[in-house]
Scaffold this active site. Structure first.
Site, mmCIF file in Angstrom:
data_model
loop_
_atom_site.group_PDB
_atom_site.id
_atom_site.type_symbol
_atom_site.label_atom_id
_atom_site.label_comp_id
_atom_site.label_asym_id
_atom_site.label_seq_id
_atom_site.Cartn_x
_atom_site.Cartn_y
_atom_site.Cartn_z
ATOM 1 N N THR A 50 62.898 14.578 54.314
ATOM 2 C CA THR A 50 62.061 15.218 53.285
ATOM 3 C C THR A 50 60.723 15.607 53.911
ATOM 4 O O THR A 50 60.433 15.250 55.054
ATOM 5 C CB THR A 50 61.774 14.241 52.100
ATOM 6 O OG1 THR A 50 61.201 13.037 52.629
ATOM 7 C CG2 THR A 50 63.025 13.885 51.327
ATOM 8 N N PHE A 73 65.842 7.086 55.751
ATOM 9 C CA PHE A 73 66.289 5.947 54.935
ATOM 10 C C PHE A 73 66.499 6.450 53.526
ATOM 11 O O PHE A 73 65.554 6.528 52.748
ATOM 12 C CB PHE A 73 65.212 4.857 54.987
ATOM 13 C CG PHE A 73 65.743 3.467 54.765
ATOM 14 C CD1 PHE A 73 67.100 3.213 54.664
ATOM 15 C CD2 PHE A 73 64.865 2.388 54.677
ATOM 16 C CE1 PHE A 73 67.580 1.926 54.478
ATOM 17 C CE2 PHE A 73 65.333 1.092 54.488
ATOM 18 C CZ PHE A 73 66.691 0.869 54.393
ATOM 19 N N GLU A 74 67.703 6.857 53.215
ATOM 20 C CA GLU A 74 67.999 7.459 51.915
ATOM 21 C C GLU A 74 69.153 6.722 51.249
ATOM 22 O O GLU A 74 69.978 6.104 51.923
ATOM 23 C CB GLU A 74 68.346 8.942 52.087
ATOM 24 C CG GLU A 74 67.249 9.775 52.725
ATOM 25 C CD GLU A 74 66.007 9.935 51.857
ATOM 26 O OE1 GLU A 74 66.090 9.699 50.640
ATOM 27 O OE2 GLU A 74 64.948 10.280 52.413
ATOM 28 N N ASP A 110 67.013 1.739 58.360
ATOM 29 C CA ASP A 110 65.604 1.377 58.492
ATOM 30 C C ASP A 110 65.082 1.633 59.908
ATOM 31 O O ASP A 110 65.386 0.876 60.835
ATOM 32 C CB ASP A 110 65.433 -0.105 58.113
ATOM 33 C CG ASP A 110 63.984 -0.532 58.170
ATOM 34 O OD1 ASP A 110 63.106 0.330 58.374
ATOM 35 O OD2 ASP A 110 63.728 -1.742 58.010
ATOM 36 N N TYR A 234 41.162 7.489 50.656
ATOM 37 C CA TYR A 234 42.079 7.904 51.710
ATOM 38 C C TYR A 234 41.501 7.588 53.102
ATOM 39 O O TYR A 234 41.760 6.540 53.659
ATOM 40 C CB TYR A 234 42.506 9.392 51.576
ATOM 41 C CG TYR A 234 43.733 9.630 52.437
ATOM 42 C CD1 TYR A 234 45.010 9.563 51.909
ATOM 43 C CD2 TYR A 234 43.619 9.814 53.822
ATOM 44 C CE1 TYR A 234 46.134 9.672 52.719
ATOM 45 C CE2 TYR A 234 44.732 9.933 54.634
ATOM 46 C CZ TYR A 234 45.979 9.868 54.085
ATOM 47 O OH TYR A 234 47.079 9.971 54.888
ATOM 48 N N LYS A 243 45.757 5.369 59.725
ATOM 49 C CA LYS A 243 45.746 6.659 60.441
ATOM 50 C C LYS A 243 44.848 6.580 61.685
ATOM 51 O O LYS A 243 45.171 7.167 62.718
ATOM 52 C CB LYS A 243 45.304 7.799 59.512
ATOM 53 C CG LYS A 243 46.317 8.120 58.401
ATOM 54 C CD LYS A 243 47.671 8.546 58.958
ATOM 55 C CE LYS A 243 48.648 8.982 57.889
ATOM 56 N NZ LYS A 243 50.024 9.097 58.402
ATOM 57 N N LEU A 272 49.828 18.151 50.803
ATOM 58 C CA LEU A 272 50.936 18.814 50.125
ATOM 59 C C LEU A 272 51.641 17.867 49.176
ATOM 60 O O LEU A 272 51.580 16.649 49.352
ATOM 61 C CB LEU A 272 51.946 19.293 51.172
ATOM 62 C CG LEU A 272 51.573 20.608 51.831
ATOM 63 C CD1 LEU A 272 52.488 20.906 52.989
ATOM 64 C CD2 LEU A 272 51.644 21.750 50.825
HETATM 65 P P1 NAD Z 1 57.977 12.013 52.753
HETATM 66 O O1 NAD Z 1 57.937 10.889 51.771
HETATM 67 O O2 NAD Z 1 58.366 13.364 52.267
HETATM 68 O O3 NAD Z 1 58.964 11.655 53.981
HETATM 69 C C1 NAD Z 1 59.082 10.382 54.507
HETATM 70 C C2 NAD Z 1 60.297 10.296 55.426
HETATM 71 O O4 NAD Z 1 60.329 8.967 55.974
HETATM 72 C C3 NAD Z 1 61.660 10.497 54.733
HETATM 73 O O5 NAD Z 1 62.528 11.175 55.617
HETATM 74 C C4 NAD Z 1 62.171 9.058 54.536
HETATM 75 O O6 NAD Z 1 63.581 8.928 54.470
HETATM 76 C C5 NAD Z 1 61.632 8.432 55.805
HETATM 77 N N1 NAD Z 1 61.513 6.966 55.734
HETATM 78 C C6 NAD Z 1 60.719 6.209 54.942
HETATM 79 N N2 NAD Z 1 60.887 4.894 55.225
HETATM 80 C C7 NAD Z 1 61.819 4.831 56.212
HETATM 81 C C8 NAD Z 1 62.413 3.759 56.947
HETATM 82 N N3 NAD Z 1 62.085 2.492 56.723
HETATM 83 N N4 NAD Z 1 63.342 4.072 57.873
HETATM 84 C C9 NAD Z 1 63.718 5.364 58.116
HETATM 85 N N5 NAD Z 1 63.156 6.418 57.475
HETATM 86 C C10 NAD Z 1 62.221 6.144 56.534
HETATM 87 O O7 NAD Z 1 56.533 12.007 53.433
HETATM 88 P P2 NAD Z 1 55.585 13.136 54.048
HETATM 89 O O8 NAD Z 1 54.510 13.420 53.056
HETATM 90 O O9 NAD Z 1 56.339 14.244 54.670
HETATM 91 O O10 NAD Z 1 54.866 12.263 55.183
HETATM 92 C C11 NAD Z 1 55.239 12.263 56.537
HETATM 93 C C12 NAD Z 1 54.000 12.012 57.379
HETATM 94 O O11 NAD Z 1 53.072 13.075 57.182
HETATM 95 C C13 NAD Z 1 53.258 10.720 57.010
HETATM 96 O O12 NAD Z 1 52.757 10.126 58.181
HETATM 97 C C14 NAD Z 1 52.122 11.232 56.165
HETATM 98 O O13 NAD Z 1 51.013 10.368 56.147
HETATM 99 C C15 NAD Z 1 51.806 12.536 56.867
HETATM 100 N N6 NAD Z 1 51.020 13.511 56.090
HETATM 101 C C16 NAD Z 1 51.338 13.791 54.795
HETATM 102 C C17 NAD Z 1 50.541 14.690 54.083
HETATM 103 C C18 NAD Z 1 50.859 15.048 52.630
HETATM 104 O O14 NAD Z 1 49.992 15.569 51.957
HETATM 105 N N7 NAD Z 1 52.054 14.823 52.163
HETATM 106 C C19 NAD Z 1 49.463 15.331 54.709
HETATM 107 C C20 NAD Z 1 49.194 15.048 56.040
HETATM 108 C C21 NAD Z 1 49.980 14.124 56.732
#
Ligand code: NAD
Length: 395
Positions: A50, A73-74, A110, A234, A243, A272
């Protein structure tokens, strides 16, 4: 079965397989329309199902023609019960990638565990020999530490003092005041263990030991900075400490990679709507105001636009990778533009339940949130029977 959205707070309990497939197709179409990028050909994406991880996998495959392994992890589906959206996204991605002649396999489990690391390394050895790029894009509220067996929980709290500010319930549009008590030292430490750089470093170390990192290898993790209004909860809060740790870890990993001429980078991405960000207080209100301003200025991007630009203009820019004064890649440059931030700050002061529909893009927020679960896509017949038992070919 006929699948409808069932919302509960920050999550939706159902997901639509055909809608998730449409989401993946739309992202592939976007990347393809932007042309090919000369980049890594063998890519591992950790957190590939995702958000930014999925968009990175799609960009690697469809812009760089890369073979990809995705770890996530889905929850798989059961008869009459839908899977989580990342499951259906990955099923659709694998089918589309394979149809385009690209190698794509996935591992569901995991990523923090030693078993999943070993399983992934075995798959790389068997099918790809080595990888040229690892994207680390995990977002998780918990981490079971593989060495101690302790389950650490991350929290989203300010540090030092209580934080009070506006927030919105994006389902109802109700703007209210939220107060969050400050974290204690345990909260800070646990959040750093879950969302800091230790696990990223453990992955790269295990892969290096196993000899599966190609010469000139690169790895990338994602971070966020954001505006003043969200700073206390944050960047200067518990998640910000994690971070900071993640960003510092990039330098340690780069040192570890000297003998394969490798490099580790952190990319600071834009705010986002994802499952991870919807759960953070204050952020949804900020995002709805930000979307309004960025869309009006023609500079709005979703995950796929961000990742395509990250690959094309930063990571694989023939003139080299531009970094900020702290050594980070910045693809949040449009979000952080002074004119954008000034406008958001002005709207923030006046935002209320009554005017948010007009001054903010609450509708866009809701649409994006629905889209995360495969709902609200054009071209999908939501009244038709959908196969909740859709499976991921390689799993
Ligand atoms: P998301 O929730 O869409 O995706 C998380 C992913 O991690 C998924 O594929 C999920 O299956 C996987 N995951 C979670 N726990 C797991 C585990 N134990 N084992 C295996 N897979 C696991 O999150 P996102 O918003 O795309 O975030 C991804 C990164 O981007 C993070 O580090 C987040 O801090 C960073 N980020 C997010 C934003 C935002 O606004 N969303 C902005 C900047 C940076």
């Amino acid at each position: 079965m006929i699948i409808e959205p069932r919302m509960r707070g920050f999550i939706c309990l159902t997901a639509h397989p055909d809608g998730c497939a449409q989401n993946v197709k739309n992202q592939i179409k976007y990347v393809t329309s932007k042309g090919k990028i000369e980049g890594a050909k063998r890519v591992l994406v950790i957190g590939a199902s995702t958000g930014f991880g999925l968009a990175s996998r799609i960009t690697s495959a469809f812009a760089c023609d890369a073979a990809t392994i995705g770890v996530f992890f889905e929850k798989p589906p059961a008869e009459g019960k839908t899977a989580t959206p990342g499951w259906y996204n990955s099923a659709a991605f694998e089918k589309d990638a394979t149809a385009a002649g690209l190698y794509a396999k996935s591992i569901n489990g995991d990523a923090f565990s030693s078993e999943i690391k070993e399983q992934t390394i075995e798959l790389i050895k068997k099918d790809l020999e080595q990888v040229d790029l690892v994207i680390y894009s995990l977002a998780s509220p918990v981490r079971m530490h593989p060495a101690t067996g302790i389950l650490h929980r991350s929290v989203l709290k300010p540090i030092g003092q209580t934080f009070s500010n506006k927030t919105v319930d994006f389902h109802t549009g109700n703007v209210s005041q939220v107060s969050i008590e400050p974290a204690n030292q345990d909260d800070i430490d646990n959040t750093v263990v879950v969302m800091g750089g230790e696990d990223w470093s453990m992955w790269i170390n295990a892969m290096k030991e196993a000899g599966v990192l190609a010469d000139g290898f690169q790895t990338l993790a994602y971070s966020y900075i954001g505006p003043e209004v969200t700073e206390a909860v944050y960047r200067k809060g518990t998640i910000g400490r994690a971070k900071d740790h993640l960003e510092a870890t990039a330098f340690q990993i780069t040192d570890m990679l000297a003998d394969v001429n490798g490099k580790a980078y952190v990319s600071v991405n834009k705010a986002l709507v994802t499952q991870a960000s919807s759960a953070i207080p204050v952020i949804p209100l900020y995002i709805s105001l930000l979307y309004k301003i960025m869309k009006a200025s023609g500079i709005h991007e979703g995950c796929i636009e961000q990742m395509q630009r990250l690959y094309q203009e930063r990571l694989y820019n023939p003139s080299g990778i531009a970094l900020d004064d702290k050594g980070r890649i910045r693809i949040d440059d449009w979000e952080m533009r002074e004119d954008v931030q000034n406008q958001v700050a002005a709207l923030w002061k006046i935002a209320t339940t009554e005017n948010l529909g007009e001054i903010g893009d609450l509708a866009g927020y809701k649409q994006d949130f629905l889209n995360l679960f495969g709902f609200g896509f054009e071209g999908v017949d939501y009244k038709a029977d959908a196969n909740e038992m859709t499976l991921i070919p390689s799993i």
